[in-house]
Motif scaffolding. Structure first.
Motif, PDB file in Angstrom:
ATOM      1  N   ALA A 158     150.795  17.892  50.833  1.00 29.98           N
ATOM      2  CA  ALA A 158     150.043  16.843  51.520  1.00 29.98           C
ATOM      3  C   ALA A 158     148.802  16.425  50.726  1.00 29.98           C
ATOM      4  CB  ALA A 158     149.640  17.325  52.910  1.00 29.98           C
ATOM      5  N   SER A 159     148.179  17.391  50.041  1.00 27.51           N
ATOM      6  CA  SER A 159     146.976  17.088  49.260  1.00 27.51           C
ATOM      7  C   SER A 159     147.306  16.439  47.921  1.00 27.51           C
ATOM      8  CB  SER A 159     146.180  18.376  49.014  1.00 27.51           C
ATOM      9  OG  SER A 159     145.510  18.783  50.178  1.00 27.51           O
ATOM     10  N   GLU A 201     140.542  23.657  47.686  1.00 29.14           N
ATOM     11  CA  GLU A 201     141.937  23.542  47.251  1.00 29.14           C
ATOM     12  C   GLU A 201     142.614  22.282  47.776  1.00 29.14           C
ATOM     13  OE1 GLU A 201     143.458  25.096  45.038  1.00 29.14           O
ATOM     14  OE2 GLU A 201     142.049  26.732  44.702  1.00 29.14           O
ATOM     15  N   PHE A 202     142.172  21.766  48.924  1.00 32.42           N
ATOM     16  CA  PHE A 202     142.858  20.650  49.561  1.00 32.42           C
ATOM     17  C   PHE A 202     141.885  19.513  49.830  1.00 32.42           C
ATOM     18  CE2 PHE A 202     145.116  24.487  51.469  1.00 32.42           C
ATOM     19  CZ  PHE A 202     146.116  24.488  50.509  1.00 32.42           C
ATOM     20  N   THR A 203     142.448  18.342  50.108  1.00 35.53           N
ATOM     21  CA  THR A 203     141.613  17.227  50.536  1.00 35.53           C
ATOM     22  C   THR A 203     140.940  17.599  51.860  1.00 35.53           C
ATOM     23  OG1 THR A 203     143.475  16.219  51.702  1.00 35.53           O
ATOM     24  CG2 THR A 203     143.110  15.545  49.407  1.00 35.53           C
ATOM     25  N   PRO A 204     139.821  16.957  52.191  1.00 31.76           N
ATOM     26  CA  PRO A 204     139.076  17.386  53.386  1.00 31.76           C
ATOM     27  C   PRO A 204     139.900  17.421  54.669  1.00 31.76           C
ATOM     28  CG  PRO A 204     137.707  15.965  52.029  1.00 31.76           C
ATOM     29  CD  PRO A 204     139.070  15.941  51.414  1.00 31.76           C
ATOM     30  N   SER A 205     140.692  16.388  54.918  1.00 34.66           N
ATOM     31  CA  SER A 205     141.459  16.363  56.172  1.00 34.66           C
ATOM     32  C   SER A 205     142.534  17.438  56.179  1.00 34.66           C
ATOM     33  CB  SER A 205     142.069  14.987  56.395  1.00 34.66           C
ATOM     34  OG  SER A 205     142.976  14.658  55.348  1.00 34.66           O
ATOM     35  N   VAL A 206     143.192  17.650  55.033  1.00 32.32           N
ATOM     36  CA  VAL A 206     144.213  18.695  54.958  1.00 32.32           C
ATOM     37  C   VAL A 206     143.566  20.071  55.067  1.00 32.32           C
ATOM     38  CG1 VAL A 206     145.979  19.757  53.484  1.00 32.32           C
ATOM     39  CG2 VAL A 206     145.808  17.261  53.634  1.00 32.32           C
ATOM     40  N   ALA A 207     142.404  20.250  54.441  1.00 29.49           N
ATOM     41  CA  ALA A 207     141.706  21.539  54.529  1.00 29.49           C
ATOM     42  C   ALA A 207     141.330  21.849  55.970  1.00 29.49           C
ATOM     43  CB  ALA A 207     140.474  21.529  53.640  1.00 29.49           C
ATOM     44  N   ASP A 208     140.849  20.832  56.696  1.00 28.01           N
ATOM     45  CA  ASP A 208     140.525  21.062  58.111  1.00 28.01           C
ATOM     46  C   ASP A 208     141.759  21.517  58.876  1.00 28.01           C
ATOM     47  OD1 ASP A 208     137.896  20.313  57.680  1.00 28.01           O
ATOM     48  OD2 ASP A 208     138.168  18.251  58.410  1.00 28.01           O
TER      49      ASP A 208
END
Length: 238
Positions: A158-159, A201-208
């Motif tokens: 996803a990221s 490691e991930f984009t902000p929305s994916v990390a959340d």
């Protein structure tokens, strides 16, 4: 100094202290190191760690290897790696890139890279360089995250939607690599550290989403260990 074929590693280059916490959390079961030991002989050999970052794995290699050379393109990380390995007489850290290793021909028994540079198409110069510095019969071993599996793999995809993990695996299989799959755990000391690591490691929305989807302090992560031995009669391109 700029080295050819180098792209920024946004996690460790920008947040080396958080990445240190990530390294400490990885492979909490020891399954990855156990599989690596089973895939390649690391005893009394000359090891090169390509993209060694701040040298986190160099002391571990030094416990069994005859010599260990870390190669890293980012000068601040070179300095950190040298500081970490100060006093380890068998360890050397050099500035350089996978596409232009600062090492002589036929000088190494094992070239290792972990989540660095060798991600599929485009890494052909690094493969050729590994063959150049390996002695006949030497081994190139690539350790990478398996983005086809577990929630962690889905968050990776996803990221980085342009990354196709199955295509990358085909790329290495077509070039003579064998693949071993390893399941392990990342285990964190607290939720704040878990959140900090997932956010580099991930984009902000994916990390959340990843933080919310990880109850407790551990999450399963899958790896691929890809191994290719340099044939005895191979003459690398000069």
């Amino acid at each position: 100094m700029t080295f050819p074929g180098v792209a920024e590693s946004p996690n460790i280059w920008r947040w080396p202290d958080v990445y240190e916490a990530e390294n400490e959390a990885q492979d909490a079961t020891g399954a990855l190191w156990e599989a690596l030991d089973g895939a390649v002989d690391l005893h009394d050999v000359d090891v090169v760690d390509v993209g060694c970052g701040d040298g986190y794995h160099l002391p571990r290699f030094a416990t069994t290897a005859r010599s260990v050379t870390g190669v890293e393109p980012h000068p601040p990380l070179v300095a950190r790696a040298r500081s970490r390995c100060d006093g380890l007489d068998t360890v050397t850290v050099l500035g350089g890139s996978a596409a232009a290793l600062p090492l002589p021909d036929d000088s190494s028994d094992v070239v290792h890279a972990r989540t660095a540079y060798f991600f599929g198409p485009g890494c052909e110069p690094g493969l050729a360089e590994a063959d150049r510095v390996l002695r006949p019969g030497g081994v190139l071993v690539l350790v990478d995250l398996d983005a086809t599996r577990h929630s962690y793999g889905s968050w990776m995809r996803a990221s980085a939607p342009k990354y196709d993990p199955r295509a990358a695996e085909r790329f290495f299989t077509e070039r003579g690599f064998s693949t071993r799959r390893v399941d392990t755990l990342w285990r964190f000391p607290d939720r704040a550290t878990l959140s900090a690591v997932l956010h580099i490691e991930f984009t902000p929305s994916v990390a959340d989403r990843a933080v919310d989807g990880t109850p407790g302090l551990a999450l399963p992560v899958a790896y691929r260990i890809q191994v290719r031995r340099r044939p005895e009669g191979l003459q690398p391109a000069r």
